[in-house]
Design a protein around this motif. Sequence first.
Motif, short mmCIF file in Angstrom:
data_model
loop_
_atom_site.label_atom_id
_atom_site.label_comp_id
_atom_site.label_asym_id
_atom_site.label_seq_id
_atom_site.Cartn_x
_atom_site.Cartn_y
_atom_site.Cartn_z
N MET A 282 28.45 7.08 71.20
CA MET A 282 29.14 8.33 70.87
C MET A 282 30.19 8.63 71.93
SD MET A 282 27.70 11.73 69.44
CE MET A 282 28.52 13.26 69.55
N GLY A 283 31.33 9.14 71.51
CA GLY A 283 32.38 9.48 72.44
C GLY A 283 33.32 8.32 72.73
N ALA A 284 33.05 7.15 72.17
CA ALA A 284 33.91 6.00 72.41
C ALA A 284 35.25 6.20 71.71
CB ALA A 284 33.24 4.73 71.90
N ALA A 285 36.28 5.65 72.32
CA ALA A 285 37.62 5.77 71.74
C ALA A 285 37.70 4.94 70.47
CB ALA A 285 38.66 5.30 72.75
N SER A 286 38.29 5.50 69.45
CA SER A 286 38.48 4.76 68.21
C SER A 286 39.92 4.29 68.15
CB SER A 286 38.15 5.65 67.01
OG SER A 286 38.98 6.78 67.03
N SER A 287 40.17 3.30 67.32
CA SER A 287 41.54 2.81 67.21
C SER A 287 42.31 3.72 66.28
CB SER A 287 41.48 1.36 66.74
OG SER A 287 42.03 1.20 65.50
N VAL A 288 43.59 3.87 66.56
CA VAL A 288 44.45 4.72 65.74
C VAL A 288 45.69 3.91 65.38
CG1 VAL A 288 43.66 6.93 66.69
CG2 VAL A 288 45.51 5.72 67.81
N PRO A 289 46.26 4.17 64.20
CA PRO A 289 47.43 3.39 63.79
C PRO A 289 48.73 3.81 64.50
CG PRO A 289 46.85 4.98 62.08
CD PRO A 289 45.78 5.06 63.14
N GLU A 290 48.79 5.02 64.99
CA GLU A 290 50.01 5.51 65.61
C GLU A 290 50.19 4.89 67.00
OE1 GLU A 290 48.42 8.48 62.74
OE2 GLU A 290 47.56 7.58 64.52
N ASN A 291 51.45 4.79 67.40
CA ASN A 291 51.79 4.23 68.72
C ASN A 291 52.37 5.26 69.66
OD1 ASN A 291 51.10 1.47 68.17
ND2 ASN A 291 52.85 1.44 66.80
N SER A 292 52.71 6.44 69.16
CA SER A 292 53.43 7.43 69.94
C SER A 292 53.11 8.83 69.42
CB SER A 292 54.93 7.14 69.80
OG SER A 292 55.71 8.24 70.12
N ILE A 293 53.21 9.82 70.32
CA ILE A 293 53.02 11.20 69.85
C ILE A 293 54.15 11.60 68.91
CG2 ILE A 293 51.76 11.92 71.93
CD1 ILE A 293 54.37 13.63 72.59
N HIS A 294 55.26 10.88 68.96
CA HIS A 294 56.41 11.21 68.13
C HIS A 294 56.15 10.97 66.64
CE1 HIS A 294 58.68 10.21 72.06
NE2 HIS A 294 58.30 11.47 72.05
N GLU A 295 55.03 10.36 66.31
CA GLU A 295 54.67 10.10 64.92
C GLU A 295 53.86 11.25 64.30
OE1 GLU A 295 53.21 6.02 64.25
OE2 GLU A 295 53.87 5.61 66.32
N PHE A 296 53.61 12.30 65.07
CA PHE A 296 52.76 13.40 64.60
C PHE A 296 53.55 14.66 64.28
CE2 PHE A 296 49.97 10.65 66.96
CZ PHE A 296 48.82 10.64 66.18
N THR A 297 53.02 15.40 63.32
CA THR A 297 53.50 16.75 63.03
C THR A 297 52.32 17.68 63.28
OG1 THR A 297 55.08 15.95 61.39
CG2 THR A 297 54.44 18.26 61.23
N VAL A 298 52.57 18.75 64.02
CA VAL A 298 51.53 19.73 64.32
C VAL A 298 52.02 21.10 63.85
CG1 VAL A 298 50.63 18.42 66.29
CG2 VAL A 298 52.45 20.09 66.66
N LYS A 299 51.19 22.09 63.95
CA LYS A 299 51.55 23.45 63.54
C LYS A 299 51.76 24.32 64.77
CE LYS A 299 50.29 23.13 58.99
NZ LYS A 299 51.32 23.08 58.01
N ASP A 300 52.82 25.13 64.74
CA ASP A 300 53.02 26.09 65.83
C ASP A 300 52.05 27.26 65.65
OD1 ASP A 300 54.15 27.92 63.98
OD2 ASP A 300 56.19 27.65 64.73
N SER A 301 52.10 28.23 66.54
CA SER A 301 51.14 29.33 66.52
C SER A 301 51.20 30.16 65.24
CB SER A 301 51.33 30.24 67.73
OG SER A 301 52.60 30.86 67.68
N LYS A 302 52.33 30.09 64.54
CA LYS A 302 52.48 30.85 63.30
C LYS A 302 52.23 29.99 62.05
CE LYS A 302 55.72 33.87 65.66
NZ LYS A 302 55.28 33.43 66.98
N GLY A 303 51.84 28.72 62.26
CA GLY A 303 51.52 27.85 61.15
C GLY A 303 52.67 27.01 60.62
N LYS A 304 53.82 27.04 61.30
CA LYS A 304 54.99 26.27 60.88
C LYS A 304 54.90 24.84 61.43
CE LYS A 304 60.00 26.21 61.36
NZ LYS A 304 61.06 26.57 62.29
N ASP A 305 55.28 23.87 60.60
CA ASP A 305 55.25 22.46 61.02
C ASP A 305 56.24 22.20 62.15
OD1 ASP A 305 53.31 21.73 59.21
OD2 ASP A 305 54.69 20.80 57.79
N VAL A 306 55.79 21.42 63.13
CA VAL A 306 56.63 20.99 64.24
C VAL A 306 56.50 19.47 64.34
CG1 VAL A 306 57.04 21.10 66.73
CG2 VAL A 306 56.28 23.15 65.49
N ASP A 307 57.60 18.77 64.13
CA ASP A 307 57.63 17.32 64.23
C ASP A 307 57.77 16.95 65.70
OD1 ASP A 307 58.26 14.61 64.21
OD2 ASP A 307 59.57 14.77 62.46
#
Length: 171
Positions: free
Chosen positions: A1-26
Amino acid sequence: MGAASSVPENSIHEFTVKDSKGKDVDLSMYKGKVVLIVNVASKCGFTNSNYPQMTQLYESYRAKGLEILAFPCNQFLNQEPESSEKVEEFACSRFNAEYPIFQKVRVNGPKAAPLYKFLKAKKGGFCGSRIKWNFTKFLVDKEGHVIRRYGPSTSPLSIEKDIQKALNAGM
């Protein structure tokens, strides 16, 4: 448990997250920037030391290409019970935070935010990849690759040399 799993992404630049108001941020908008990603909480013992130091780092290095991305998290003894918008208001009014505060996330478990799954897979911590507490920090280079991971007790100012080195890389 707690072991790192493999992920397909190579960079944080491949992610979209939500700002504090729920708007997408690439996160590709941070290409060419050094990024410090931190899971934050307003009612933690590390709050009063980390927030001011993060603000100080941001003020010192923002013009040189540093970005700090703060992700509120309530997974550690319910130390961030407020809404994302209230966390942003708290950080900005009490600690003069000018860096972005994002939507509250989970950093561990099956519902962990994809960005945090990526960060943990790229840089596991002491005794596995699981995030142990609030104010775990990930330093990311200009290409979006995770350089280092720092534990909650590592003060933001103590990693200033690593930030400077990352900012000067490729110059």
